[in-house]
Enzyme design. Structure first.
Site, PDB file in Angstrom:
ATOM      1  N   HIS A 142      -3.278  -5.206   1.580  1.00 24.47           N
ATOM      2  CA  HIS A 142      -2.553  -5.506   2.829  1.00 24.47           C
ATOM      3  C   HIS A 142      -2.644  -6.991   3.160  1.00 24.47           C
ATOM      4  O   HIS A 142      -3.548  -7.383   3.911  1.00 24.47           O
ATOM      5  CB  HIS A 142      -3.190  -4.744   3.995  1.00 24.47           C
ATOM      6  CG  HIS A 142      -3.018  -3.269   3.946  1.00 24.47           C
ATOM      7  ND1 HIS A 142      -2.019  -2.612   4.632  1.00 24.47           N
ATOM      8  CD2 HIS A 142      -3.717  -2.317   3.311  1.00 24.47           C
ATOM      9  CE1 HIS A 142      -2.113  -1.319   4.420  1.00 24.47           C
ATOM     10  NE2 HIS A 142      -3.137  -1.100   3.618  1.00 24.47           N
TER      11      HIS A 142
ATOM     12  N   GLU B  23      -0.910  -8.478   5.217  1.00 23.98           N
ATOM     13  CA  GLU B  23      -0.609  -8.625   6.654  1.00 23.98           C
ATOM     14  C   GLU B  23      -1.860  -8.441   7.509  1.00 23.98           C
ATOM     15  O   GLU B  23      -1.841  -8.716   8.698  1.00 23.98           O
ATOM     16  CB  GLU B  23       0.503  -7.649   7.071  1.00 23.98           C
ATOM     17  CG  GLU B  23       0.113  -6.199   7.273  1.00 23.98           C
ATOM     18  CD  GLU B  23      -0.139  -5.426   5.982  1.00 23.98           C
ATOM     19  OE1 GLU B  23      -0.082  -6.020   4.894  1.00 23.98           O
ATOM     20  OE2 GLU B  23      -0.403  -4.208   6.076  1.00 23.98           O
TER      21      GLU B  23
ATOM     22  N   CYS C  92       0.818  -1.208   0.000  1.00 26.70           N
ATOM     23  CA  CYS C  92       0.000   0.000   0.000  1.00 26.70           C
ATOM     24  C   CYS C  92       0.860   1.270   0.000  1.00 26.70           C
ATOM     25  O   CYS C  92       1.455   1.595  -1.012  1.00 26.70           O
ATOM     26  CB  CYS C  92      -0.989  -0.054   1.156  1.00 26.70           C
ATOM     27  SG  CYS C  92      -2.406   1.006   0.905  1.00 26.70           S
TER      28      CYS C  92
END
Ligand code: GLN
Length: 192
Positions: free
Chosen positions: A169, A171, A79
């Protein structure tokens, strides 16, 4: 293998948790002295690219990290991290590390669609969950850039040699596959 996570602002804790889940050791980069420690790869987290770009310069991290990436250090930007890596930004005159040969669009999905989750096909990984938060997308990529994922006709993940970038994302999902893919790049060492 040890991976450094840029920990100035944004979603760095989530990347660290991902790496821990995979049993990969990590360190945080917050100041110049942290660069004296050895690491084999670097993660640039999501957050606010303008703030991160400014802090990189103020803290004297910009030049050394840019040089390391240009010399082949494996790097993974998510991002805002993708925006730090992009050579051109379509809607912003400021660029940052500018090491990856692509043009990105900031906050590209507008206010309403700024944040959304979907599942999309990722080259070599199959369908994976993707969480977008005021995300960019890649409007143009040079010929040396390998497209990895397209969502709604827009390129949202790509790799160029030692550089991996996702507009979403990974994560923030439970899926570790993109981090595993990056770990594989890191284990292959410096790539030009
Ligand atoms: N919109 C942010 C920027 O322009 C990126 C958002 C994110 O990293 N989740 O930097």
């Amino acid at each position: 293998m040890r991976i450094a996570v840029l920990a100035l602002q944004g979603a760095f804790l989530e990347h660290e948790a991902m790496l821990s889940r995979l049993g990969i050791s990590w360190i945080e980069i917050r100041k110049q002295e942290d660069l004296h420690r050895t690491f084999d790869g670097l993660i640039l987290p999501g957050g606010e690219s303008t703030v991160q770009g400014r802090l990189l310069k103020e803290l004297g991290l910009f030049q050394p990290l840019q040089s390391a990436i240009q010399a082949g250090l494996p790097v993974f930007g998510t991002c805002a991290g993708l925006l730090l890596l992009a050579k051109h930004l379509q809607n912003d005159a400021r660029t940052h590390l500018a090491t990856m040969d692509l043009t990105a669009v900031r906050n590209a999905y507008g206010r309403q669609l700024g944040s959304f989750s979907t599942r999309g096909e990722f080259a070599g990984l199959g369908k994976i969950p993707m969480t977008f938060i005021r995300a960019p997308y890649i409007a143009k990529a040079a010929s040396g850039v390998e497209p990895l994922a397209v969502v709604d006709g827009r390129l949202v993940a790509a790799r160029q040699g030692n550089q991996l970038a996702t507009a979403f994302h990974p994560e923030l999902t439970g899926d570790t596959s993109v981090h595993q893919m990056f770990a594989q790049m890191v284990s292959q060492g410096h790539i030009q």
